[in-house]
Design a protein around this motif. Structure first.
Motif, PDB file in Angstrom:
ATOM      1  N   LEU A 119       0.818  -1.220   0.000  1.00 53.02           N
ATOM      2  CA  LEU A 119       0.000   0.000   0.000  1.00 53.02           C
ATOM      3  C   LEU A 119       0.851   1.270   0.000  1.00 53.02           C
ATOM      4  O   LEU A 119       0.443   2.284  -0.566  1.00 53.02           O
ATOM      5  CB  LEU A 119      -0.968  -0.013   1.193  1.00 53.02           C
ATOM      6  CG  LEU A 119      -2.103  -1.019   0.999  1.00 53.02           C
ATOM      7  CD1 LEU A 119      -2.828  -1.288   2.305  1.00 53.02           C
ATOM      8  CD2 LEU A 119      -3.088  -0.531  -0.056  1.00 53.02           C
ATOM      9  N   ALA A 120       2.033   1.206   0.624  1.00 53.96           N
ATOM     10  CA  ALA A 120       2.921   2.377   0.601  1.00 53.96           C
ATOM     11  C   ALA A 120       3.314   2.682  -0.842  1.00 53.96           C
ATOM     12  O   ALA A 120       3.386   3.846  -1.248  1.00 53.96           O
ATOM     13  CB  ALA A 120       4.155   2.122   1.456  1.00 53.96           C
ATOM     14  N   GLU A 121       3.520   1.631  -1.620  1.00 58.38           N
ATOM     15  CA  GLU A 121       3.854   1.796  -3.045  1.00 58.38           C
ATOM     16  C   GLU A 121       2.685   2.464  -3.777  1.00 58.38           C
ATOM     17  O   GLU A 121       2.854   3.456  -4.481  1.00 58.38           O
ATOM     18  CB  GLU A 121       4.140   0.394  -3.620  1.00 58.38           C
ATOM     19  CG  GLU A 121       4.737   0.361  -4.989  1.00 58.38           C
ATOM     20  CD  GLU A 121       6.142   0.946  -5.042  1.00 58.38           C
ATOM     21  OE1 GLU A 121       6.906   0.711  -4.081  1.00 58.38           O
ATOM     22  OE2 GLU A 121       6.443   1.644  -6.032  1.00 58.38           O
ATOM     23  N   ILE A 122       1.486   1.915  -3.551  1.00 53.47           N
ATOM     24  CA  ILE A 122       0.292   2.442  -4.233  1.00 53.47           C
ATOM     25  C   ILE A 122       0.053   3.912  -3.856  1.00 53.47           C
ATOM     26  O   ILE A 122      -0.314   4.737  -4.690  1.00 53.47           O
ATOM     27  CB  ILE A 122      -0.947   1.581  -3.862  1.00 53.47           C
ATOM     28  CG1 ILE A 122      -0.826   0.208  -4.529  1.00 53.47           C
ATOM     29  CG2 ILE A 122      -2.251   2.255  -4.255  1.00 53.47           C
ATOM     30  CD1 ILE A 122      -1.848  -0.809  -4.075  1.00 53.47           C
ATOM     31  N   CYS A 123       0.280   4.242  -2.591  1.00 50.02           N
ATOM     32  CA  CYS A 123       0.001   5.611  -2.118  1.00 50.02           C
ATOM     33  C   CYS A 123       1.187   6.548  -2.295  1.00 50.02           C
ATOM     34  O   CYS A 123       1.111   7.717  -1.901  1.00 50.02           O
ATOM     35  CB  CYS A 123      -0.411   5.590  -0.644  1.00 50.02           C
ATOM     36  SG  CYS A 123      -1.888   4.626  -0.329  1.00 50.02           S
TER      37      CYS A 123
END
Ligand code: ADP
Ligand code: MG
Length: 258
Positions: A119-123
Motif C-alpha cells: 500500500l505504501a507503493e500504491i500511495c
C-alpha cells in the motif's frame, strides 16, 4: 450490503447540527459529501463511523446496529480518515502504517509488512517509511494517514466481504497530481467490495469521481443524487451563497465561480 444512517440527528448546545439525515452507502459506490463550512459534514462522518453517538436515529452496518459491533469487529469492516493529523509522538512512518494493521496479530507480522509495503507503493509513500512522521510536510502526513486507513482494510485478494472507507477531506493538503491519485485509488477500491464515502471541497473532483453526491447545508441533506442532479448552478449558488456556474463540456461538468 450498506452502511446506512436513518433519521440521524446530532444535537449540541441545544442546536441540531445534524438534523434528520438519511444516507445509504452501498458497496461498489463512491459517494461524496459536499457543502459549505459548518454544514455538518465532519459530524456526519464521525456518526457514520460509530465514533460519535447520535442524539436520535440509527446507524446500521449491513443491517446490524453499529453499536452492536465490538470495536475490533467494527475496525475490520470500516476504516476512517479524519481531518486532523494529531499525532504528537515521534513515530516512524512505517510504525504508523503498521498501527493501522488490526488483523491476525498486532505489530510486525509478515502479512502486516506485506500489506504496508504494497500500500505504501500504491500511495506513493514508500520513500517516507523510514522518516519521522513529525518531520513530514502537511501533504506528506496526509498521504501517510490515507495509506494507514487503507492498511486497516487490507486483505488478501481471494478474501471477500464488505468494507467501508470514510474519509474527511483526504486531499485538502495535496497537490493536484496526488489529489487525482487519491481519488483514483478510491475508485479502484470500489471495485473490491468497498463502499467509499468522502468529504470533498473541490466540486469538480466530486462531480467527476462520484457515483452519488450528498450536498449538505445547515445539518441537512439539501440535495442528493447523481452528480448531474446535484452539481447545478442554481442549487450550488443557493447553498454556498455565491454565484457558481456549471457547464457541461462533452458530458463532463465544470464548476467555476465568478
Ligand atoms: P463541516 O465539517 O461541514 O465544516 P462540522 O460537522 O465540523 O461541519 O460542524 C457542524 C457545525 O456544528 C458547526 O457549526 C460546528 O461549529 C458545530 N459543532 C461541531 N462539533 C461541535 C461540538 N462538539 N460542540 C458544539 N458545536 C459543534
Ligand atoms: Mg469538516
Amino acid at each position: 450490503m450498506t452502511l446506512s444512517a436513518d433519521e440521524l440527528m446530532v444535537s449540541r448546545r441545544g442546536q441540531n447540527i445534524i438534523d434528520g439525515v438519511d444516507i445509504s452507502l452501498e458497496l461498489g459506490n463512491l459517494s461524496a459529501v459536499i457543502g459549505p463550512n459548518g454544514a455538518g459534514k465532519s459530524t456526519l462522518l464521525s456518526a457514520l463511523a460509530g465514533d460519535l453517538e447520535p442524539t436520535k436515529g440509527s446507524i446500521t452496518v449491513d443491517g446490524k446496529p453499529i453499536e452492536h459491533f465490538s470495536p475490533s469487529n467494527l475496525a475490520k469492516v470500516r476504516s476512517v480518515m479524519y481531518q486532523s493529523n494529531n499525532i504528537v509522538f515521534d513515530f516512524l512512518v512505517e510504525e504508523i502504517l503498521i498501527m493501522g494493521w488490526i488483523r491476525d496479530t498486532f505489530g510486525r507480522s509478515p502479512f502486516a509488512i506485506k500489506a504496508v509495503s504494497e500500500l505504501a507503493e500504491i500511495c506513493g509513500v514508500s520513500e517516507l517509511l523510514g522518516r519521522s512522521f513529525l518531520t513530514l510536510s502537511g501533504g506528506e502526513k496526509q498521504r501517510v494517514q490515507f495509506c494507514r486507513a487503507l492498511v486497516q482494510l487490507w486483505r488478501p485478494d481471494q478474501e471477500f466481504g464488505p468494507r467501508y472507507l470514510l474519509l474527511d477531506e483526504p486531499t485538502s493538503n495535496l497537490d493536484v497530481s496526488y489529489e487525482l491519485g487519491v481519488l483514483e485509488i478510491l475508485k479502484d477500491m470500489t471495485e473490491k467490495e468497498t463502499g467509499v464515502l468522502v468529504v470533498l471541497h473541490d466540486l469538480n473532483l466530486a462531480s467527476y469521481f462520484s457515483d452519488r453526491i450528498y450536498l449538505m447545508n445547515k445539518g441537512r441533506v439539501f440535495a442528493c443524487g447523481e452528480p448531474s442532479e446535484v452539481i447545478r448552478s442554481d442549487t450550488l449558488s443557493d447553498v454556498y451563497g455565491t454565484p457558481i456556474s456549471v457547464e457541461d463540456r462533452n458530458g463532463k461538468l465544470h464548476v467555476y465561480t465568478h
